[in-house]
Each structure stands twice: as structure tokens, then as C-alpha cells.
Design a protein around this motif. Structure first.
Motif, PDB file in Angstrom:
ATOM      1  N   GLY A 132       2.682 -11.457  -7.072  1.00  0.00           N
ATOM      2  CA  GLY A 132       3.916 -11.826  -6.404  1.00  0.00           C
ATOM      3  C   GLY A 132       5.142 -11.101  -6.920  1.00  0.00           C
ATOM      4  O   GLY A 132       6.263 -11.495  -6.637  1.00  0.00           O
ATOM      5  N   LEU A 133       4.938 -10.028  -7.676  1.00  0.00           N
ATOM      6  CA  LEU A 133       6.082  -9.299  -8.217  1.00  0.00           C
ATOM      7  C   LEU A 133       6.649  -8.303  -7.220  1.00  0.00           C
ATOM      8  O   LEU A 133       7.776  -7.854  -7.365  1.00  0.00           O
ATOM      9  CB  LEU A 133       5.666  -8.543  -9.488  1.00  0.00           C
ATOM     10  CG  LEU A 133       5.461  -9.417 -10.696  1.00  0.00           C
ATOM     11  CD1 LEU A 133       4.867  -8.604 -11.823  1.00  0.00           C
ATOM     12  CD2 LEU A 133       6.791 -10.016 -11.143  1.00  0.00           C
ATOM     13  N   ASP A 163      -5.939  -6.475   4.608  1.00  0.00           N
ATOM     14  CA  ASP A 163      -5.180  -5.350   5.149  1.00  0.00           C
ATOM     15  C   ASP A 163      -3.914  -5.063   4.335  1.00  0.00           C
ATOM     16  O   ASP A 163      -2.870  -4.722   4.879  1.00  0.00           O
ATOM     17  CB  ASP A 163      -4.806  -5.633   6.608  1.00  0.00           C
ATOM     18  CG  ASP A 163      -4.426  -4.367   7.343  1.00  0.00           C
ATOM     19  OD1 ASP A 163      -3.453  -4.400   8.105  1.00  0.00           O
ATOM     20  OD2 ASP A 163      -5.091  -3.342   7.130  1.00  0.00           O
ATOM     21  N   HIS A 165       3.328   1.288   0.612  1.00  0.00           N
ATOM     22  CA  HIS A 165       3.747   2.668   0.454  1.00  0.00           C
ATOM     23  C   HIS A 165       5.180   2.754  -0.007  1.00  0.00           C
ATOM     24  O   HIS A 165       6.023   1.916   0.301  1.00  0.00           O
ATOM     25  CB  HIS A 165       3.501   3.486   1.717  1.00  0.00           C
ATOM     26  CG  HIS A 165       4.075   2.881   2.959  1.00  0.00           C
ATOM     27  ND1 HIS A 165       5.343   3.165   3.410  1.00  0.00           N
ATOM     28  CD2 HIS A 165       3.559   2.027   3.855  1.00  0.00           C
ATOM     29  CE1 HIS A 165       5.567   2.498   4.525  1.00  0.00           C
ATOM     30  NE2 HIS A 165       4.507   1.810   4.815  1.00  0.00           N
ATOM     31  N   PHE A 166       5.444   3.753  -0.805  1.00  0.00           N
ATOM     32  CA  PHE A 166       6.782   4.049  -1.297  1.00  0.00           C
ATOM     33  C   PHE A 166       7.217   5.323  -0.588  1.00  0.00           C
ATOM     34  O   PHE A 166       6.803   6.418  -0.955  1.00  0.00           O
ATOM     35  CB  PHE A 166       6.762   4.255  -2.813  1.00  0.00           C
ATOM     36  CG  PHE A 166       6.206   3.080  -3.565  1.00  0.00           C
ATOM     37  CD1 PHE A 166       4.897   3.085  -4.012  1.00  0.00           C
ATOM     38  CD2 PHE A 166       6.995   1.977  -3.828  1.00  0.00           C
ATOM     39  CE1 PHE A 166       4.382   2.003  -4.707  1.00  0.00           C
ATOM     40  CE2 PHE A 166       6.493   0.893  -4.524  1.00  0.00           C
ATOM     41  CZ  PHE A 166       5.176   0.905  -4.960  1.00  0.00           C
ATOM     42  N   PRO A 212       6.454  -7.314  -2.784  1.00  0.00           N
ATOM     43  CA  PRO A 212       5.839  -7.636  -1.503  1.00  0.00           C
ATOM     44  C   PRO A 212       5.041  -6.429  -1.013  1.00  0.00           C
ATOM     45  O   PRO A 212       5.419  -5.293  -1.259  1.00  0.00           O
ATOM     46  CB  PRO A 212       7.043  -7.902  -0.602  1.00  0.00           C
ATOM     47  CG  PRO A 212       8.158  -7.124  -1.198  1.00  0.00           C
ATOM     48  CD  PRO A 212       7.884  -6.959  -2.656  1.00  0.00           C
ATOM     49  N   PRO A 213       3.940  -6.670  -0.322  1.00  0.00           N
ATOM     50  CA  PRO A 213       3.220  -5.533   0.264  1.00  0.00           C
ATOM     51  C   PRO A 213       4.007  -4.982   1.448  1.00  0.00           C
ATOM     52  O   PRO A 213       4.814  -5.682   2.036  1.00  0.00           O
ATOM     53  CB  PRO A 213       1.898  -6.150   0.715  1.00  0.00           C
ATOM     54  CG  PRO A 213       2.209  -7.583   0.952  1.00  0.00           C
ATOM     55  CD  PRO A 213       3.313  -7.947   0.004  1.00  0.00           C
ATOM     56  N   SER A 214       3.780  -3.725   1.776  1.00  0.00           N
ATOM     57  CA  SER A 214       4.423  -3.177   2.967  1.00  0.00           C
ATOM     58  C   SER A 214       3.846  -3.814   4.217  1.00  0.00           C
ATOM     59  O   SER A 214       4.528  -4.016   5.205  1.00  0.00           O
ATOM     60  CB  SER A 214       4.225  -1.661   3.038  1.00  0.00           C
ATOM     61  OG  SER A 214       4.663  -1.053   1.867  1.00  0.00           O
ATOM     62  N   ARG A 215       2.560  -4.103   4.148  1.00  0.00           N
ATOM     63  CA  ARG A 215       1.899  -4.764   5.279  1.00  0.00           C
ATOM     64  C   ARG A 215       0.760  -5.587   4.732  1.00  0.00           C
ATOM     65  O   ARG A 215       0.260  -5.331   3.630  1.00  0.00           O
ATOM     66  CB  ARG A 215       1.325  -3.722   6.247  1.00  0.00           C
ATOM     67  CG  ARG A 215       2.334  -3.125   7.194  1.00  0.00           C
ATOM     68  CD  ARG A 215       1.636  -2.478   8.370  1.00  0.00           C
ATOM     69  NE  ARG A 215       1.159  -1.151   8.033  1.00  0.00           N
ATOM     70  CZ  ARG A 215       1.560  -0.043   8.636  1.00  0.00           C
ATOM     71  NH1 ARG A 215       2.449  -0.099   9.580  1.00  0.00           N
ATOM     72  NH2 ARG A 215       1.050   1.122   8.306  1.00  0.00           N
ATOM     73  N   GLY A 216       0.304  -6.543   5.536  1.00  0.00           N
ATOM     74  CA  GLY A 216      -0.892  -7.259   5.138  1.00  0.00           C
ATOM     75  C   GLY A 216      -0.590  -8.665   4.672  1.00  0.00           C
ATOM     76  O   GLY A 216       0.545  -9.111   4.619  1.00  0.00           O
ATOM     77  N   GLN A 217      -1.666  -9.349   4.329  1.00  0.00           N
ATOM     78  CA  GLN A 217      -1.533 -10.763   4.003  1.00  0.00           C
ATOM     79  C   GLN A 217      -2.210 -11.078   2.689  1.00  0.00           C
ATOM     80  O   GLN A 217      -3.337 -10.661   2.442  1.00  0.00           O
ATOM     81  CB  GLN A 217      -2.192 -11.564   5.130  1.00  0.00           C
ATOM     82  CG  GLN A 217      -1.798 -13.003   5.146  1.00  0.00           C
ATOM     83  CD  GLN A 217      -2.716 -13.813   6.042  1.00  0.00           C
ATOM     84  OE1 GLN A 217      -3.865 -13.462   6.228  1.00  0.00           O
ATOM     85  NE2 GLN A 217      -2.191 -14.872   6.599  1.00  0.00           N
ATOM     86  N   SER A 248      -1.339  -3.121   2.496  1.00  0.00           N
ATOM     87  CA  SER A 248      -0.870  -1.741   2.383  1.00  0.00           C
ATOM     88  C   SER A 248       0.415  -1.736   1.590  1.00  0.00           C
ATOM     89  O   SER A 248       1.215  -2.660   1.675  1.00  0.00           O
ATOM     90  CB  SER A 248      -0.586  -1.141   3.756  1.00  0.00           C
ATOM     91  OG  SER A 248      -1.752  -1.114   4.527  1.00  0.00           O
ATOM     92  N   ARG A 261      -3.962   1.170   1.181  1.00  0.00           N
ATOM     93  CA  ARG A 261      -4.075   1.466   2.610  1.00  0.00           C
ATOM     94  C   ARG A 261      -4.959   0.455   3.317  1.00  0.00           C
ATOM     95  O   ARG A 261      -6.104   0.746   3.616  1.00  0.00           O
ATOM     96  CB  ARG A 261      -4.706   2.838   2.796  1.00  0.00           C
ATOM     97  CG  ARG A 261      -3.938   3.985   2.222  1.00  0.00           C
ATOM     98  CD  ARG A 261      -4.687   5.251   2.549  1.00  0.00           C
ATOM     99  NE  ARG A 261      -3.872   6.408   2.295  1.00  0.00           N
ATOM    100  CZ  ARG A 261      -4.014   7.195   1.244  1.00  0.00           C
ATOM    101  NH1 ARG A 261      -4.936   6.932   0.354  1.00  0.00           N
ATOM    102  NH2 ARG A 261      -3.236   8.241   1.090  1.00  0.00           N
ATOM    103  N   GLY A 262      -4.455  -0.686   3.572  1.00  0.00           N
ATOM    104  CA  GLY A 262      -5.267  -1.625   4.333  1.00  0.00           C
ATOM    105  C   GLY A 262      -6.443  -2.152   3.522  1.00  0.00           C
ATOM    106  O   GLY A 262      -7.579  -2.152   3.968  1.00  0.00           O
ATOM    107  N   SER A 276       0.458  -6.157  -9.155  1.00  0.00           N
ATOM    108  CA  SER A 276       1.815  -6.653  -8.944  1.00  0.00           C
ATOM    109  C   SER A 276       1.935  -7.400  -7.630  1.00  0.00           C
ATOM    110  O   SER A 276       2.636  -8.397  -7.528  1.00  0.00           O
ATOM    111  CB  SER A 276       2.819  -5.499  -8.952  1.00  0.00           C
ATOM    112  OG  SER A 276       2.868  -4.898 -10.206  1.00  0.00           O
TER     113      SER A 276
END
Lengths: 239, 245, 266
Positions: free
Chosen positions: B54-55, B11, B15-16, B57-62, B13, B23-24, B50
Motif C-alpha cells: 500500500g505504499l 492485472d 509504469h513510470f 498505487p498501481p497504474s492499473r489493476g486491482q 501494472s 505489466r498486468g 510496495s
């Protein structure tokens, strides 16, 4: 609740302001050496205190923003920084007026004036970076705010270590009671106004974020492709 | 038969502001497989890389790599990235470039392969003492790969590695990747070069509209892999336009 | 020539195995390695040292021309400013150049994905900046001593001057490196570097200014001011090192459950 609180603050401030003005101009004696112009003090000092408070709030919020990636903290940080600029302008305008009337020189380059000006510049840089920075620069701006907040004690400390044409830090403590009485209403009125503006601005930022997320969610709902299995497709075997 | 995934994205995601790039997205990477990732320009491939590296972080997810969600020193020691920019120091020789990273790894308590043999493996042995600034793009690409291979990484992420290479270079790269895969590395390969992907990948996935929108595994009979990959690629807008579809 | 590295083949040594290596030691040793590496590269073409030194010289001449008419009594008031203005300008140029180069060759990202402590990158870059600044400050101090009689105490008390310049430049490097690196990694515009650097480094330069003036005037509180300058150094580096990783790559968050994930699982 979110809408009521700022309105309540502004309402209260609107009520207290006339009281404050009355207290300052009618109930408080005119100071011996400086005359009527000394009354700027009652606006200048609260604005300076509020500015420093907001700078610290901005820095703390920026720290939380970095640590927890929190949108709320980021909104508080942005709002506080902008208000630092506004109150700072107030300080940097009322101060020289007072200075010019009192000591004949509007800007004396003493430690406190310089430090306040610096604080203003740092938070102006913050606002510029947020506005014109590229994608990852929110964190950079947050670091700026943290340094700015650390600069606040510098203002306080600067008066102690250097000779300055500013009245010493003890000016507030050595005021007669009637002058204290005039300071409080002005402080409270200005503080309430600042808090109201802060809350409104925070709400604006959070609404912006919510809009962005709604936009993204809308986009996502529009992309109808179901997500296939992440590994090898069972039907055709694996790699 | 299915080994547990070395890298697991769930999941994801990103976004900027209003621009949703990913998207998920779900994706698994297993040891001993090469996964090719294709997608139109701006589909989010580099962003995905990226995030995996690890450069950002995602906006969401694991994102879980080798059982860990973090990207600390220990995790970074176990994977390597070859970006589409060479990321080498121009005023250092090839050998010095590798030596720097080998020493950094050593100080972090990590093993590194012998340097000259690694350069030889990538056809750069003769240029070991030349400053990297004099290298062609293809040579720089290979130097970056040599550096990536220093630590015998468990996961290898490559962003457009074939682009600057000539035919012999591509053949070399393909064979190096195959041998790394056989050693047990999990390899994610972003490329526009369908021919190269067909020759070396075990599975090709399509990144479209921020999710993995299609996957083509290499079947045992091998013959249909190429056409199926091309069919998958045909879903990308530019390719569709080219094909006149 | 190959480097023989100890350790189990193919398997990284985990942190628990590094019981005898304190985390701090790893960071410092990697920082030193990176700094030496940068300086070694610099020694090969001297681009940064030469251009920064030349720039210092130009600034010195401009200051000399601007303030040559100052009377001897006014000079102690102006010379400190000249010294630290020069440092500010050269510092901005140096930091800008160091990180433009990093961005040009994208080597910063290579370090960020490698098993390198992020704080090591910070310390190494700050150190390199400091070395360049010290070299340029030497030119400025010598030049000021020649041009302005009031700057004689620089020559008369070389140890004190050296300590002062070292502390001032260190504070500048500590603050400036964080922000220059942050801008470089976020592909931010270079013009923002000046917007950020000057206001942020001014508090430290302020302390340096006061200390310099007290040195030139032979004030006894010079050592106190020097101590305060040292304190700003410590603060700058502690905060800078602490913020470096969060600014450049962010802090990894715990798993975020999402409504979207729940929808998808349905």
C-alpha cells in the motif's frame, strides 16, 4: 474540436487586439495625474487578474489530480502553472514600469507586489519540482499548487489590511466609464490568448501521456509469455 | 483443497512514464503458504512489494487483501513488511523499538505479542537493552522481523531477509517462517537465495518482464523441488550468463 | 519488561469495535507517542538541538555584524526581518536534517505500513520541528534584545513575544513538514527542499513580520495581526494534514477495468 478551439480563441484575440489598442490609445482620455504611462494599467490589471485566475485553476486541478489520480487534471495543472509564470512575468514587468513612471520607484515592497512575487515563486517551485523531482513528486508538486492557489486570496486580502502605495482595490470600481470601456477589450483579448495557450499546452501533456501509454502497450504486446495460473499448478498438485 | 486467496492481485501494472515495470501481473497468496518470488535485478520485485504494502498505487489493476481493496488502518494492522533496509531507530534499544510499535498498535486497538519472548524467539534476547545502532546488519534484520511478528500478521512480506544473515541466522529465520506458515500466515518471500527458498518455500514464482512468468510448486515427493526451482531461476538473464547458456 | 496489551489474541480489533475511540483520538494519541519517541531519541545525543542552536547563534552573529551600524530609528524595521530570517534558515536546516535521518534509516516507510494514522506522522514531525525552532528562537530573541536597543520590547513584553514566536514557528512547521516529508518519501533530491520551503513559508513569515514590527513599535493592532497569524496556522495545519496522506502514498483508486485485462481474459 481540440484543435479548433485554441485556433478560434487565437483568431478572436487577434481580431480584438487592434480594437483594444485603438481603444486604449486613441479613444480613452489621458489620465490627469499620471499621463500616458497610465495606459499600462490596461495591460497590467488584466494580466494580474488572469494570473490569479490561472493560479486558482492550477490549484483546483491539482486537487482533482490528487483526489482522482486524473491525468487530465494533472495536464491542466501543469499548463496553468506555466502560464502563471508567463502572465506573472508580464505583471511583474508592467507593474514596475508603471510604478517607476508614476511614483518614481519601480519596486516599493508593498503588500501586493510582494504577494504577486511570492505567487510567482511558488509556481516556479512547482515547475522546478515537476521537472527535477523523482518518481513520486507529482503529488508533491500538486500540494505545492494547492498552497499556491490558497495564496491568491492573500494577495487580495493583503491590500485591505496593510497600508500600501498601490491604488486601493477600488481603483477599478471608481474608473470613469470610458476607462472601463478600454479595460474590457484588453482583458478579453488577453484572456482568449491565455485560454488558447492553456488548451494547447494541455493537449501537449495529454499527448505525452498517451504516447507513454502506447509505448507501454507496445512493450506489453512484445512480451509474449502467457500468464500462467496464479495459484498452484493443477497438474502437479498444490503446496 | 484450495483456500480462498488472502491476497489477490489482478492485472497489476505499474509504469513510470515510459518505463513499464509491471505489466498486468496476477498473483494469489493463500493463508498457510510461503511463496518465494525470484527475479532479475530491476524486474520489479520491490515495486510489487510496495504496491502490495500500500505504499504506492498501481497504474492499473486491482489489489485485494482480506476482501478489501483499501489499505486503511484496519488492513495495515493485519499484515507486516520486513524490508531489506532495517527500518529501525538506531538510538533506541531493541526493546524500545518494539515497544514503540506495540504501543502504536495498541492505540489503534490492535493486539501485540509480548516483547521479550519475541526477541528471544529471534535470538536477540541478550541484546534487548542495546541500542539498535550498535547492531550488525544481521541483528537489525532479525529485529525488523521481530517487529513484524508483533501483531501475529495474517500476511508477511519479506524483501531479501536472508541477505545479511549468517548460517545460524538463516536457519533461525527459516524455522521462524515455517512456524508462522504453520500458524496460518500467508508469506511472500523475495529472495535471491535459492537454497533458502528451496528449504522453506511452498511455491516459487518467477517475476520476469513485469509478469509472473513461471511457477514451481513443491511436489509431495520434495526431491525434485530444488532442481525445478533452479531451472526456473535459470531463466533469469544473469543466471543464464553465469551458466554459460 | 513486557507491555500487556488488551485485545483478542491474534485478531485485530476492527473499527466498529472501537466505538468508544474516536478516530481523532487515535490519531492524536499516536502523534503524541511518535513525537515523544523522537524527542526521547534526540535527548540521547542532542545532535539536532545542538547543531540547530549553534546555527542560530552563527546566524545571529552574522546579522549582528551586518546590521550593527543601523541607527536606533531604523532598527525596528530591520529586527523583525532578522528574527524571521533566522527562523527560516534554522527551519530549513532542521527539517532537512529530520527527514534526511528518516530517509537514511527508512523509518518513515516502516511507519507508513504500520497501523499508524498517516496524519499522526505529520503532526508528530511538525511538533518536533516546532520544539527545535522554539529553542532556537529563544536564542535569537535573546540575542537580538542584547544587540539591538530597538528589540527591547521583546524583553518588556515577554508574553506577547512568546505568543508571536510560537505562532510564527508553528505556521512554519505546519507547512514545512508536509513538503519535507513528501520529498523524503519520494526519494526526491534534497536540493528541492530549499526550492520549495522558502517560497511556501514566506506568506506565513510575512504575517509574522508585520506582527513583530507592530510589537516593536507598540502598535495597538498587534493583537489583530497576531490573530491573523493564528488563522494562517490553522489553515496551514488543516491543509497540511489533509494533503499528507495523498502526497506520501497517494489515494487508493477504485478498480480500473482495462482493455488489457479484457484481452487477457479472452
Amino acid at each position: 474540436m481540440k484543435k479548433i478551439l485554441p485556433i478560434a480563441f487565437l483568431g478572436a484575440a487577434a481580431l480584438i487586439f487592434p480594437v483594444s489598442v485603438k481603444t486604449i490609445f486613441l479613444d480613452t482620455p489621458i489620465e490627469n495625474q499620471m499621463g500616458t504611462v497610465q495606459k499600462i494599467f490596461y495591460f497590467h490589471v488584466p494580466l494580474a487578474w488572469i494570473m490569479m485566475l490561472l493560479a486558482v485553476v492550477c490549484g483546483v486541478a491539482a486537487g482533482i489530480q490528487l483526489r482522482r489520480d486524473s491525468k487530465r487534471a494533472e495536464a491542466v495543472s501543469i499548463a496553468a502553472a506555466e502560464l502563471v509564470l508567463v502572465t506573472g512575468l508580464g505583471v511583474l514587468i508592467t507593474g514596475p514600469i508603471w510604478g517607476h513612471a508614476t511614483w518614481g520607484k519601480a519596486w516599493t515592497w508593498d503588500a501586493r507586489q510582494v504577494s504577486t512575487g511570492l505567487l510567482w515563486l511558488i509556481f516556479a517551485a512547482y515547475v522546478l519540482v515537476r521537472h527535477y523531482g523523482a518518481a513520486g513528486s507529482e503529488r508533491l508538486a500538486a500540494a505545492l499548487a494547492i498552497f499556491g492557489a490558497i495564496d491568491v486570496p492573500v494577495i487580495y486580502y493583503a491590500v485591505k489590511i496593510w497600508k500600501t502605495t498601490h491604488p486601493s482595490n477600488d481603483v477599478a470600481g471608481s474608473l470613469p466609464a470610458s476607462m472601463w470601456a478600454a479595460l474590457w477589450p484588453a482583458l478579453i483579448a488577453l484572456l482568449l490568448t491565455s485560454m488558447a495557450l492553456l488548451l494547447i499546452r494541455v493537449q501537449q501533456e495529454l499527448t505525452d501521456v498517451t504516447l507513454d501509454e502506447a509505448w507501454v502497450d507496445l512493450d506489453d504486446a512484445g512480451a509474449t509469455k502467457p500468464n500462467p495460473a496464479p495459484g498452484p499448478t493443477p497438474a502437479t498438485g498444490d503446496a | 483443497m484450495d483456500a480462498p486467496a488472502l491476497l489477490s492481485l489482478r492485472d497489476i501494472s505499474k509504469h513510470f512514464g515510459r518505463l513499464a515495470v509491471l505489466r498486468g501481473l496476477d498473483l494469489d497468496l493463500r493463508a498457510g503458504e510461503i511463496v518465494g518470488l525470484i527475479g532479475a535485478n530491476g524486474a520489479g520485485k520491490s515495486t510489487l512489494l510496495s504496491i502490495i504494502a500500500g505504499l504506492m498505487p498501481p497504474s492499473r489493476g486491482q489489489r485485494v487483501f482480506a476482501g478489501s481493496e483499501g489499505v486503511g488502518l484496519d488492513e495495515r494492522a493485519r499484515f507486516a513488511v520486513v524490508s531489506h533496509t532495517a527500518q529501525t531507530y538506531p538510538r533506541l534499544t531493541a526493546l524500545e523499538n518494539l515497544e514503540l510499535f506495540a504501543k502504536l498498535r495498541a492505540q489503534a486497538g490492535c493486539h501485540s505479542e509480548p516483547l521479550l519472548p519475541t526477541l528471544d524467539k529471534l535470538g536477540l534476547g541478550y541484546a534487548a537493552q542495546r541500542q539498535a545502532g550498535t547492531f550488525s546488519r544481521g541483528m537489525l534484520q532479525r529485529l525488523a522481523l521481530a517487529r513484524a511478528l508483533l501483531g501475529k500478521p495474517e500476511m508477511l512480506l519479506l524483501d531479501e531477509p536472508f541477505t545479511a544473515l549468517d548460517r545460524p541466522g538463516r536457519t533461525l529465520l527459516a524455522s521462524v517462517l515455517a512456524s508462522e506458515r504453520d500458524r496460518g500466515a500467508a508469506i511472500l518471500l523475495i529472495s535471491h537465495d535459492l537454497e533458502a527458498l528451496v528449504s522453506v518455500a511452498d511455491r516459487v514464482v518467477l517475476l520476469e518482464q513485469g509478469v509472473i512468468a513461471g511457477a514451481v510448486p513443491r511436489a509431495p515427493d520434495n526431491d525434485t523441488f530444488g532442481p525445478r526451482v533452479r531451472e526456473l531461476a535459470g531463466r533469469m538473464p544473469a543466471v543464464r550468463a553465469e551458466a554459460g547458456a | 519488561m513486557s507491555v500487556a496489551i488488551a485485545g483478542p489474541v491474534g485478531a485485530p480489533v476492527t473499527r466498529s469495535d472501537r466505538v468508544t475511540t474516536l478516530l481523532g483520538m487515535v490519531a492524536l494519541r499516536q502523534a503524541w507517542l511518535l513525537a515523544v519517541n523522537d524527542l526521547r531519541q534526540e535527548a540521547r545525543d542532542l545532535e539536532l538541538i545542538l547543531t540547530s542552536s549553534f546555527f542560530s547563534l552563527v546566524v545571529l552573529i552574522m546579522l549582528g555584524m551586518s546590521f550593527s551600524a543601523l541607527g536606533v530609528s531604523s532598527q525596528p524595521l530591520a529586527v523583525p526581518g532578522m528574527l524571521w530570517l533566522s527562523v527560516a534558515f534554522v527551519g530549513a536546516l532542521t527539517l532537512g536534517r529530520i527527514f534526511t535521518r528518516e530517509r537514511e534509516f527508512d523509518t518513515l516507510r516502516a511507519l507508513l505500513v504500520a497501523p499508524v494514522e498517516r496524519v499522526s506522522i505529520y503532526l508528530a514531525k511538525a511538533f518536533v520541528t516546532l520544539v527545535i525552532l522554539l529553542g532556537c528562537s529563544l536564542i535569537t530573541v535573546l540575542g537580538l534584545t542584547l544587540l539591538f536597543p530597538a528589540a527591547q520590547p521583546f524583553a518588556q513584553r515577554p508574553m506577547a513575544t512568546a505568543a508571536l514566536v510560537l505562532m510564527g514557528c508553528t505556521a512554519y512547521a505546519g507547512v514545512g513538514t508536509l513538503f519535507a516529508a513528501g520529498l523524503a518519501s519520494s526519494s526526491g533530491k534534497n536540493v528541492l527542499l530549499s526550492v520549495i520551503l522558502y517560497p511556501l513559508t514566506m506568506p506565513s513569515l510575512l504575517f509574522a513580520l508585520v506582527a513583530t514590527r507592530s510589537l516593536l513599535e507598540g502598535h495597538e493592532s498587534f493583537t489583530t495581526y497576531l490573530g491573523q497569524l493564528a488563522a494562517t496556522n490553522v489553515l496551514a495545519f488543516v491543509v497540511g494534514a489533509w494533503l499528507f496522506e495523498p502526497v506520501l502514498v497517494g489515494v487508493p483508486q477504485k478498480r480500473r477495468g482495462t482493455a488489457r485485462a479484457a484481452r487477457r481474459r479472452r
